[in-house]
Design an enzyme around this catalytic site. Structure first.
Site, PDB file in Angstrom:
ATOM      1  N   THR A  38      -9.023  -1.464   0.236  1.00 20.15           N
ATOM      2  CA  THR A  38      -7.712  -1.665  -0.395  1.00 20.15           C
ATOM      3  C   THR A  38      -6.778  -2.428   0.540  1.00 20.15           C
ATOM      4  O   THR A  38      -6.843  -2.254   1.776  1.00 20.15           O
ATOM      5  CB  THR A  38      -7.071  -0.317  -0.793  1.00 20.15           C
ATOM      6  OG1 THR A  38      -5.764  -0.560  -1.301  1.00 20.15           O
ATOM      7  CG2 THR A  38      -6.963   0.656   0.367  1.00 20.15           C
ATOM      8  N   SER A  64      -1.034   6.947   2.223  1.00 25.57           N
ATOM      9  CA  SER A  64      -1.343   8.110   1.377  1.00 25.57           C
ATOM     10  C   SER A  64      -2.708   8.608   1.861  1.00 25.57           C
ATOM     11  O   SER A  64      -3.442   7.873   2.533  1.00 25.57           O
ATOM     12  CB  SER A  64      -1.438   7.738  -0.113  1.00 25.57           C
ATOM     13  OG  SER A  64      -2.638   7.026  -0.373  1.00 25.57           O
ATOM     14  N   TYR A 113      -5.200   8.971   0.086  1.00 23.87           N
ATOM     15  CA  TYR A 113      -6.192   8.077  -0.531  1.00 23.87           C
ATOM     16  C   TYR A 113      -6.371   6.811   0.310  1.00 23.87           C
ATOM     17  O   TYR A 113      -7.485   6.451   0.673  1.00 23.87           O
ATOM     18  CB  TYR A 113      -5.775   7.700  -1.966  1.00 23.87           C
ATOM     19  CG  TYR A 113      -6.337   6.356  -2.354  1.00 23.87           C
ATOM     20  CD1 TYR A 113      -7.703   6.207  -2.583  1.00 23.87           C
ATOM     21  CD2 TYR A 113      -5.530   5.208  -2.397  1.00 23.87           C
ATOM     22  CE1 TYR A 113      -8.242   4.947  -2.868  1.00 23.87           C
ATOM     23  CE2 TYR A 113      -6.057   3.970  -2.686  1.00 23.87           C
ATOM     24  CZ  TYR A 113      -7.410   3.847  -2.915  1.00 23.87           C
ATOM     25  OH  TYR A 113      -7.949   2.614  -3.179  1.00 23.87           O
ATOM     26  N   HIS A 114      -5.243   6.115   0.583  1.00 23.09           N
ATOM     27  CA  HIS A 114      -5.370   4.858   1.331  1.00 23.09           C
ATOM     28  C   HIS A 114      -6.012   5.117   2.702  1.00 23.09           C
ATOM     29  O   HIS A 114      -6.800   4.304   3.194  1.00 23.09           O
ATOM     30  CB  HIS A 114      -3.997   4.189   1.487  1.00 23.09           C
ATOM     31  CG  HIS A 114      -3.463   3.584   0.217  1.00 23.09           C
ATOM     32  ND1 HIS A 114      -2.527   4.211  -0.577  1.00 23.09           N
ATOM     33  CD2 HIS A 114      -3.738   2.412  -0.406  1.00 23.09           C
ATOM     34  CE1 HIS A 114      -2.239   3.434  -1.634  1.00 23.09           C
ATOM     35  NE2 HIS A 114      -2.971   2.336  -1.556  1.00 23.09           N
ATOM     36  N   LYS A 170      -9.792   5.112   2.803  1.00 20.14           N
ATOM     37  CA  LYS A 170     -10.411   3.777   2.852  1.00 20.14           C
ATOM     38  C   LYS A 170     -10.415   3.241   4.292  1.00 20.14           C
ATOM     39  O   LYS A 170     -11.323   2.499   4.676  1.00 20.14           O
ATOM     40  CB  LYS A 170      -9.655   2.807   1.952  1.00 20.14           C
ATOM     41  CG  LYS A 170      -9.645   3.191   0.473  1.00 20.14           C
ATOM     42  CD  LYS A 170     -10.798   2.555  -0.269  1.00 20.14           C
ATOM     43  CE  LYS A 170     -10.667   2.756  -1.755  1.00 20.14           C
ATOM     44  NZ  LYS A 170     -11.827   2.271  -2.506  1.00 20.14           N
TER      45      LYS A 170
HETATM   46  O1  LIG Z   1       5.965   3.139 -12.086  1.00 22.68           O
HETATM   47  C1  LIG Z   1       5.811   2.672 -10.956  1.00 22.68           C
HETATM   48  C2  LIG Z   1       4.540   2.631 -10.333  1.00 22.68           C
HETATM   49  C3  LIG Z   1       4.461   2.111  -9.069  1.00 22.68           C
HETATM   50  N1  LIG Z   1       5.559   1.619  -8.431  1.00 22.68           N
HETATM   51  C4  LIG Z   1       5.420   1.037  -7.085  1.00 22.68           C
HETATM   52  O2  LIG Z   1       4.480  -0.011  -7.183  1.00 22.68           O
HETATM   53  C5  LIG Z   1       3.743  -0.143  -5.975  1.00 22.68           C
HETATM   54  C6  LIG Z   1       2.257  -0.137  -6.324  1.00 22.68           C
HETATM   55  O3  LIG Z   1       1.917   1.130  -6.855  1.00 22.68           O
HETATM   56  P1  LIG Z   1       0.653   1.325  -7.832  1.00 22.68           P
HETATM   57  O4  LIG Z   1       0.716   2.708  -8.359  1.00 22.68           O
HETATM   58  O5  LIG Z   1       0.579   0.210  -8.797  1.00 22.68           O
HETATM   59  O6  LIG Z   1      -0.567   1.101  -6.820  1.00 22.68           O
HETATM   60  P2  LIG Z   1      -1.099   1.978  -5.609  1.00 22.68           P
HETATM   61  O7  LIG Z   1      -0.684   3.386  -5.678  1.00 22.68           O
HETATM   62  O8  LIG Z   1      -0.798   1.251  -4.349  1.00 22.68           O
HETATM   63  O9  LIG Z   1      -2.686   1.973  -5.845  1.00 22.68           O
HETATM   64  C7  LIG Z   1      -3.339   0.992  -6.645  1.00 22.68           C
HETATM   65  O10 LIG Z   1      -3.472  -0.206  -5.938  1.00 22.68           O
HETATM   66  C8  LIG Z   1      -4.168  -0.077  -4.676  1.00 22.68           C
HETATM   67  C9  LIG Z   1      -4.151  -1.437  -4.048  1.00 22.68           C
HETATM   68  S1  LIG Z   1      -2.815  -1.624  -2.907  1.00 22.68           S
HETATM   69  O11 LIG Z   1      -1.570  -1.225  -3.571  1.00 22.68           O
HETATM   70  O12 LIG Z   1      -3.074  -0.719  -1.806  1.00 22.68           O
HETATM   71  O13 LIG Z   1      -2.771  -2.985  -2.495  1.00 22.68           O
HETATM   72  C10 LIG Z   1      -5.570   0.432  -4.947  1.00 22.68           C
HETATM   73  O14 LIG Z   1      -6.248   0.633  -3.731  1.00 22.68           O
HETATM   74  C11 LIG Z   1      -5.516   1.736  -5.714  1.00 22.68           C
HETATM   75  O15 LIG Z   1      -6.814   2.188  -6.034  1.00 22.68           O
HETATM   76  C12 LIG Z   1      -4.715   1.562  -6.994  1.00 22.68           C
HETATM   77  O16 LIG Z   1      -4.593   2.784  -7.693  1.00 22.68           O
HETATM   78  C13 LIG Z   1       4.160   1.015  -5.089  1.00 22.68           C
HETATM   79  O17 LIG Z   1       5.084   0.549  -4.152  1.00 22.68           O
HETATM   80  C14 LIG Z   1       4.839   1.995  -6.039  1.00 22.68           C
HETATM   81  O18 LIG Z   1       5.843   2.771  -5.429  1.00 22.68           O
HETATM   82  C15 LIG Z   1       6.790   1.635  -9.038  1.00 22.68           C
HETATM   83  O19 LIG Z   1       7.787   1.180  -8.481  1.00 22.68           O
HETATM   84  N2  LIG Z   1       6.878   2.156 -10.290  1.00 22.68           N
END
Ligand SMILES: O=c1ccn([C@@H]2O[C@H](COP(=O)(O)OP(=O)(O)O[C@H]3O[C@H](CS(=O)(=O)O)[C@@H](O)[C@H](O)[C@H]3O)[C@@H](O)[C@H]2O)c(=O)[nH]1
Length: 482
Positions: A233, A268, A270-271, A274
């Site tokens: 990730t 997190s 989770y992260h 990885k």
């Molecule tokens: O309703 C929401 C949902 C999310 N966010 C924000 O959007 C960002 C991304 O959140 P997300 O829920 O879209 O993604 P994340 O939790 O980071 O995890 C997802 O994206 C990751 C890639 S990354 O984000 O680490 O690049 C993958 O590893 C995970 O499996 C996948 O679930 C975060 O800052 C979160 O706080 C909002 O502002 N509002």
């Protein structure tokens, strides 16, 4: 000991394929290419070997029988290839092939002529039951999915249901399927899920780290040329105040220079799982000569791929709830049902994003261009960067075009993360291999919004607001959702 029925059958196994039976409580036996099996009702059967002498029969346990029950035929074995025979289709094991990215990838690779096996414990479906969640789109069972795929395309995808943390199960899948590549999506992939309570945090790290360790041992023991394509990730890097490189950074310190793994600052459990995986993979590449590619994927959006759009029973899942739903998918569903878009905190959180059609393309490119023996390759797998505020603005504009009245609210951030920060991550290696990105366009947003509108009656609005707090996580078991 299972009661043996009178039924028996003679099997002829092509000499290049090993039978998928494991002798029970016995040392290894050199199986001949033909023998008789006395079939019992349980998975325990007796094998009678031809000829005379000691150990002419043994008990076997069929732990991981492929869904295609017939005995492998000569023509099936004709498709089997060794890694140095590029003319033949490669055999790809997709671990986690029933999930959001895994299902789309398994179909894509099968469509492209790869021999595909899905390995999945189906636990993602169990999480939904436990938390009272559901995909926006109706999804059918994995068995139906594969039957429909076979009837539409004539292509068989083998299925092994089980947990890769159970090494005996994983070993059987390796011995039976003999993969040339393993694509490993089989992890608990939600950051909020890992932050619900202690037991979910422990489950996430145990499941992800031990599962990956088992895959590494399986490759070493049974398939040492097999290429591991592991889903990492972008979140492993966090949000440093310097450019993010692809896996490694060259540093000069006190006059000496070295190229080192890029610093990891996951946010997190989770992260972090990885990050731990990446270290284990890097170590085994060095120590055992494993060939591996870590795909540091960004946030995925979208639902349709060429293959999942072929039939309604091939439809992919689309999560919109606050535990498994990702930002852009959630915003489209929120706009469709008239819920304000939920920007957490200041909304300056910037991440790399990609269309699910590019996820499947990237994995195919990684498989087609494998890492060298002993190489630990890292690709940053995303196509564009957006802040959460930018996503909300794009969805608002696209919604207005469809006559939707889209509002945005700032929700107190349930996470601990920087809400305003520098972000500039490299992502050139997959482009160099030939990735043709599907950039986020008005037409994609239109179609995602229309998709959300089509299924809006299935939306449970209670699942939209976040209920998992990074700060309030504790040891007490917690049930989120309604
Ligand atoms: O309703 C929401 C949902 C999310 N966010 C924000 O959007 C960002 C991304 O959140 P997300 O829920 O879209 O993604 P994340 O939790 O980071 O995890 C997802 O994206 C990751 C890639 S990354 O984000 O680490 O690049 C993958 O590893 C995970 O499996 C996948 O679930 C975060 O800052 C979160 O706080 C909002 O502002 N509002």
């Amino acid at each position: 000991m299972a009661q043996l029925l009178s039924t028996s059958c003679s099997l002829k196994i092509p000499s290049c394929r090993k039978p998928f039976f494991q002798p029970l409580n016995q040392g290894p036996i050199a199986f001949p290419t033909s023998f008789t099996v006395e079939i019992s009702k349980s998975p325990v059967h007796r094998v009678v070997l031809p000829g005379k002498g000691p150990r002419r029969s043994c008990t076997v346990y069929a732990t991981s029988t492929p869904i295609r029950q017939e005995v492998p035929t000569q023509s099936h074995s004709g498709l089997h290839q060794s890694s140095n025979d590029p003319a033949k289709p490669k055999r790809v094991m997709v671990i986690g092939g029933d999930g959001y990215c895994g299902w789309a990838t398994a179909l894509h690779l099968s469509n492209k002529g790869y021999e595909v096996a899905i390995v999945d414990s189906l636990i993602r479906r169990l999480f939904d039951h436990q938390l009272g969640l559901d995909s926006l789109t109706p999804i059918t069972s994995i068995h139906n999915r594969l039957r429909v795929w076979k009837s539409l395309t004539g292509k068989t995808i083998e299925l092994y249901i089980g947990d890769i943390c159970d090494f005996e199960f994983l070993a059987e899948t390796f011995k039976s399927f003999e993969p040339d590549s393993v694509v490993h999506f089989g992890e608990q992939r939600s950051a909020p899920y890992s932050m619900i309570d202690r037991s979910r945090a422990v489950f996430t790290q145990n499941n992800n780290v031990i599962g990956t360790l088992n895959v590494l041992f399986a490759i070493k023991e049974f398939r040492e040329q097999c290429h591991l394509v592991k889903l990492g990730t972008m979140g492993e890097y966090g949000t440093p105040n310097i450019d993010i490189e692809e896996g490694y950074i060259t540093i000069t310190h006190n006059g000496r220079t070295d190229t080192l793994p890029y610093p990891k600052q996951a946010s997190s459990f989770y992260h972090l799982s990885k990050v731990h995986d990446s270290h284990n993979i890097a170590f085994t590449c060095k120590a055992w000569g494993i060939r591996a590619t870590d795909l540091n994927q960004g946030v995925v959006y979208g639902v349709r791929t060429d293959e999942t759009a072929m039939h309604e029973e091939l439809c992919n899942r689309l999560d919109y709830d606050a535990v498994f739903g990702t930002a852009l998918n959630r915003f489209c569903v929120q706009a469709a049902v008239g819920h304000p878009l939920t920007v957490y905190g200041k909304g300056g959180q910037t991440r790399g994003y990609l269309d699910i059609r590019d996820t499947v393309q990237c994995v195919e490119l990684a498989i087609a261009n494998p890492a060298k023996a002993g190489e630990f390759r890292v690709f940053n797998q995303f196509t564009e960067q957006f802040s959460v505020n930018q996503l909300a603005a794009l969805v608002t504009k696209a919604g207005e075009k469809l006559g939707l009245d889209v509002e945005t609210i700032s929700v107190p951030n349930p996470r601990v993360e920087a809400e305003e920060h520098y972000y500039n991550a490299k992502h050139t290696k997959l482009i160099e291999l030939g990735l043709k990105p599907h950039l986020l366009s008005d037409s994609l947003l239109d179609s995602l919004l229309n998709f959300a509108i089509q299924f809006k009656d299935r939306v449970d609005s209670k699942q939209i607001m976040p209920s998992v707090s990074w700060k309030k996580i504790g040891a007490k078991p917690k049930t989120v959702a309604a």
